[in-house]
Design an enzyme around this catalytic site. Sequence first.
Site: not given
Ligand code: URA
Length: 236
Positions: A102
Amino acid sequence: MRLDRLLANLGVCSRSECRNLLRAGRIGVNGAVRARPDTDIPENAEITLDGKRLDTRLTRHLMLYKPAGILTAAEDARQKTVMDLLPPMYRHLGCMPVGRLDKDTTGLLLLTTDGEMNHRLLSPKRHVDKVYLAHVDGALDENDVKAVAVGIDLGDFVSLPAKLEIVSPDTGRLTLREGKFHQVKRMFAALGKPVTQLHRCAFGPLRLDEALLPGAFRELTGEETAALYRAADMEK
Ligand code: URA
C-alpha cells in the site's frame, strides 16, 4: 536483440548516439569494433565501450526499501511510483514489482524482469512467506495469536492459518503466505486493533537489507537470486 536497442535499453546511449559511437570505433562486440547498429547480439556477448566491458545482463532482480507515500505501480499519471525511484534502465529492461505494498506501507519490495518468477512467487500454493511488522491501535494478546493461527473470517474469505508474534503490546510480527488486497490491515481490523503503521521485513528467502535507507535499492546477490528461484520452484 539489436545492438542499438540493447545499448538504449541499458541506458548507455540513444539509438542514434549508438550509430555515432560505432562510427567512432568506441564500441566493441566480442573484441571487434566493426559492428552495425542492427547487429543481432547473442546472449553473453562481450560488449565494450571505450575498452571497458558493459554489464549487459537483461535479467535483473532488485530489492527496494519502499518508503511511505509512494505507489506500487508500473506507472501513474499523477502520483510518484516505485519505478520513479529507479534509474530508467530498469524500466526499459522490463522490471516490475512483485505484488504490491500500500502507499503508506514501507519495507521490502522485490522487483524483477522475470515475469514467470513474478507470477509464481505470488501464487498461494508456493507458500512464499511474507513477514510484516504491524503497529496497531490496541493491545495484542494470546487470543489474537490464536485467531490468526486458526484463520480470520474477513467476510469474502477466511485467511489461511498464519503466525502472529507479539513484539510489544501494540506491535505484532505477522507471517503469512497470502497477499490479498489490504490483507494485513483487514486482519488486524477484524481483531479490533487497526494498523497504524505497516512495514514488510521479509519476502520468501529475502530479508530487507539493513544497509538500505528508505527509497534506496540494490540488485540481489547470486545467493539471494538462487534462493528466490528455488522458492518459485524454478530451475536456474
Ligand atoms: N497487507 C496490507 O494490508 N497492506 C500492505 O501494504 C501489504 C499487505
